[in-house]
Design a protein around this motif. Structure first.
Motif, mmCIF file in Angstrom:
data_model
loop_
_atom_site.group_PDB
_atom_site.id
_atom_site.type_symbol
_atom_site.label_atom_id
_atom_site.label_comp_id
_atom_site.label_asym_id
_atom_site.label_seq_id
_atom_site.Cartn_x
_atom_site.Cartn_y
_atom_site.Cartn_z
ATOM 1 N N VAL A 139 82.173 -23.889 -38.959
ATOM 2 C CA VAL A 139 81.615 -22.907 -38.025
ATOM 3 C C VAL A 139 80.636 -22.046 -38.815
ATOM 4 N N LEU A 140 79.361 -22.148 -38.481
ATOM 5 C CA LEU A 140 78.328 -21.371 -39.165
ATOM 6 C C LEU A 140 78.223 -19.990 -38.534
ATOM 7 N N ASP A 141 78.311 -18.972 -39.347
ATOM 8 C CA ASP A 141 78.200 -17.592 -38.879
ATOM 9 C C ASP A 141 76.760 -17.114 -39.029
ATOM 10 N N ASP A 142 76.168 -16.681 -37.909
ATOM 11 C CA ASP A 142 74.812 -16.127 -37.900
ATOM 12 C C ASP A 142 73.782 -17.145 -38.380
ATOM 13 N N ALA A 143 73.664 -18.264 -37.649
ATOM 14 C CA ALA A 143 72.837 -19.375 -38.145
ATOM 15 C C ALA A 143 71.882 -19.955 -37.109
ATOM 16 N N PHE A 144 71.601 -19.247 -36.023
ATOM 17 C CA PHE A 144 70.693 -19.818 -35.029
ATOM 18 C C PHE A 144 69.320 -20.089 -35.624
ATOM 19 N N GLN A 145 68.854 -19.208 -36.519
ATOM 20 C CA GLN A 145 67.546 -19.403 -37.148
ATOM 21 C C GLN A 145 67.620 -20.254 -38.419
ATOM 22 N N HIS A 146 68.819 -20.597 -38.863
ATOM 23 C CA HIS A 146 68.966 -21.343 -40.119
ATOM 24 C C HIS A 146 68.986 -22.842 -39.805
ATOM 25 N N ARG A 147 67.821 -23.448 -39.715
ATOM 26 C CA ARG A 147 67.722 -24.809 -39.196
ATOM 27 C C ARG A 147 67.785 -25.899 -40.265
ATOM 28 N N ARG A 148 68.019 -25.524 -41.513
ATOM 29 C CA ARG A 148 68.147 -26.533 -42.576
ATOM 30 C C ARG A 148 69.387 -27.386 -42.415
ATOM 31 N N ILE A 149 70.359 -26.876 -41.686
ATOM 32 C CA ILE A 149 71.582 -27.640 -41.469
ATOM 33 C C ILE A 149 71.661 -28.055 -40.001
ATOM 34 N N SER A 150 71.878 -29.343 -39.801
ATOM 35 C CA SER A 150 72.012 -29.864 -38.446
ATOM 36 C C SER A 150 73.329 -29.399 -37.848
ATOM 37 N N ARG A 151 73.354 -29.220 -36.545
ATOM 38 C CA ARG A 151 74.578 -28.777 -35.903
ATOM 39 C C ARG A 151 74.872 -29.595 -34.656
ATOM 40 N N ASP A 152 76.155 -29.702 -34.322
ATOM 41 C CA ASP A 152 76.592 -30.445 -33.147
ATOM 42 C C ASP A 152 76.654 -29.569 -31.903
ATOM 43 N N LEU A 153 76.721 -28.258 -32.115
ATOM 44 C CA LEU A 153 76.734 -27.310 -31.005
ATOM 45 C C LEU A 153 76.066 -26.029 -31.479
ATOM 46 N N ASP A 154 75.066 -25.577 -30.730
ATOM 47 C CA ASP A 154 74.307 -24.380 -31.094
ATOM 48 C C ASP A 154 74.578 -23.288 -30.066
ATOM 49 N N ILE A 155 75.310 -22.255 -30.474
ATOM 50 C CA ILE A 155 75.712 -21.178 -29.573
ATOM 51 C C ILE A 155 74.935 -19.909 -29.913
ATOM 52 N N VAL A 156 74.387 -19.268 -28.898
ATOM 53 C CA VAL A 156 73.707 -17.984 -29.075
ATOM 54 C C VAL A 156 74.519 -16.901 -28.379
ATOM 55 N N VAL A 157 74.746 -15.814 -29.086
ATOM 56 C CA VAL A 157 75.471 -14.671 -28.536
ATOM 57 C C VAL A 157 74.462 -13.641 -28.066
ATOM 58 N N ILE A 158 74.586 -13.229 -26.819
ATOM 59 C CA ILE A 158 73.636 -12.289 -26.220
ATOM 60 C C ILE A 158 74.404 -11.083 -25.689
ATOM 61 N N ASP A 159 74.035 -9.914 -26.158
ATOM 62 C CA ASP A 159 74.642 -8.672 -25.691
ATOM 63 C C ASP A 159 74.075 -8.372 -24.303
ATOM 64 N N ALA A 160 74.912 -8.444 -23.281
ATOM 65 C CA ALA A 160 74.449 -8.273 -21.910
ATOM 66 C C ALA A 160 73.916 -6.875 -21.634
ATOM 67 N N THR A 161 74.259 -5.899 -22.482
ATOM 68 C CA THR A 161 73.747 -4.538 -22.278
ATOM 69 C C THR A 161 72.361 -4.343 -22.875
ATOM 70 N N ALA A 162 71.923 -5.258 -23.739
ATOM 71 C CA ALA A 162 70.582 -5.197 -24.350
ATOM 72 C C ALA A 162 70.187 -6.616 -24.722
ATOM 73 N N PRO A 163 69.905 -7.460 -23.725
ATOM 74 C CA PRO A 163 69.861 -8.905 -23.963
ATOM 75 C C PRO A 163 68.673 -9.444 -24.744
ATOM 76 N N PHE A 164 67.474 -8.942 -24.498
ATOM 77 C CA PHE A 164 66.293 -9.630 -25.010
ATOM 78 C C PHE A 164 65.387 -8.774 -25.884
ATOM 79 N N GLY A 165 65.914 -7.685 -26.421
ATOM 80 C CA GLY A 165 65.201 -6.910 -27.424
ATOM 81 C C GLY A 165 63.820 -6.464 -27.026
ATOM 82 N N SER A 166 63.622 -6.027 -25.785
ATOM 83 C CA SER A 166 62.339 -5.563 -25.245
ATOM 84 C C SER A 166 61.296 -6.673 -25.164
ATOM 85 N N GLY A 167 61.693 -7.909 -25.429
ATOM 86 C CA GLY A 167 60.785 -9.048 -25.313
ATOM 87 C C GLY A 167 59.848 -9.216 -26.490
#
Length: 350
Positions: A139-167
């Motif tokens: 289980v890779l912790d904090d690795a959505f941008q770390h693409r050097r390692i292939s993954r079988d499942l890519d999960i993104v955590v989104i804070d529903a109270t501030a989801p998209f960082g002002s775009g």
């Protein structure tokens, strides 16, 4: 200054998009290791509730007989380039200076259920976990941008109270990369979904960017309140008045959680994320707590691993939270499918 930040954000976003294209077309190589890999990460800066999710996923795998390993960078530890085995499933290095606060928090929470490895080189750390520690899934912790390692499942955590960082990407906004890169995500977890009325709007936006993405809603609840050394409260939480302090990515969400759960908070003190506490800090915290009329101090598990050496002169507790996912059955099936081999059994490192 605003226009310069906007220009910097635009350049930064273009650089990241170019990098992603190079990975998409295999010009930059992604390394496949011998066991399944599940990545958990963010698309924004700041606390989204990622650490409880990593712990939850590792626990699910362990419950089914797997031997999960969490691989983390170990942000702000003494030497981020050094591979450190925080936990081999038996022994734990209880030194936040060497391990970083979040990896040590995970190791203490998971105990024998998981190995925990720190390495800025996630490929090296994951290979070590599989080949040397016998991990059957990583289980890779904090690795959505770390693409050097292939993954079988890519999960993104989104804070529903501030989801998209002002775009906008940093430095103008809070996005780590342009929002359209959510198209890479296999699943999105909307944390703190109980604290917003925009959930439908957020889900619609994710669907536009990633039509096949599995979307789950989640909330954080207090499971226990424990002394920072491990023992529990002598009375019910509602009978104690606390002074709350923390050095986490989103302290406002913790404060709101305490309020929703009826835990009395006389005052609070915020420090920068991953702050290293000093005697001066502790004196200030205790002084403010006494001034507020609090009976005890309250902090997080992430902070507690850095506080054991201090004498507070008053009781100090930590919040042990748990993540509650609305469709737990579907989420569990998704995780176990990714974490097992083709025969439905945990993969074995060769």
């Amino acid at each position: 200054m605003g226009i310069f930040r906007d220009i910097a954000s635009l350049i930064y976003g273009r650089v990241l998009d170019t990098r992603n294209v190079l990975y998409d077309f295999a010009i930059f190589r992604s390394y496949k290791i011998k066991v399944p890999v599940i990545s958990v990460g963010n698309i924004t800066l700041g606390g989204t509730g990622k650490t409880p999710l990593v712990s939850y996923i590792a626990s699910l795998i362990a419950e089914e007989g797997g031997r999960p390993a969490v691989v983390s960078r170990g942000y702000k530890r003494k030497d981020e380039n050094k591979l450190v085995v925080v936990s081999d499933g038996e022994k734990i290095i209880e030194d936040a200076e060497l391990t970083g606060d979040e990896p040590l928090e995970l190791a203490l929470d998971l105990r024998e259920r998981a190995r925990v490895v720190c390495d800025s080189d996630r490929v090296r750390g994951a290979v070590y976990a599989a080949e040397r520690l016998g991990a059957t899934a990583v289980v890779l912790d904090d690795a959505f941008q770390h693409r050097r390692i292939s993954r079988d499942l890519d999960i993104v955590v989104i804070d529903a109270t501030a989801p998209f960082g002002s775009g906008k990407t940093v430095p103008s906004g809070r996005l780590r990369e342009p929002l359209h890169n959510l198209s890479r995500a296999d699943a999105a977890i909307l944390t703190r979904s109980d604290a917003t009325d925009r959930k439908v709007e957020i889900v619609d936006e994710i669907r536009k960017l990633s039509p096949s993405c599995a979307i789950f809603s989640a909330r954080t609840e207090t499971r226990k309140i424990l002394r920072i050394t491990g023992e529990g409260l002598d009375s019910e939480p509602q009978e104690t008045v606390f002074f709350l302090f923390s050095a986490i990515g989103n302290p406002a969400s913790l404060e709101a959680q305490m309020m929703r759960e009826g835990i009395a908070i006389a005052g609070s003190k915020r420090f920068r994320d991953h702050h290293k506490y000093t005697e001066k800090d502790i004196c200030e915290i205790v002084a403010k707590a006494r001034e507020s009329g609090a009976d005890a101090l309250l902090t997080t598990g992430k902070d507690a691993v850095k506080l054991r050496e201090f004498d507070f002169g008053m009781p100090c507790y930590r919040v042990k939270s748990r993540l509650v996912i609305d469709d737990e059955t579907a989420f569990r099936e998704m995780i176990l499918q990714a974490a097992t081999g083709p025969e439905g059994q945990a993969s074995t490192p060769s």
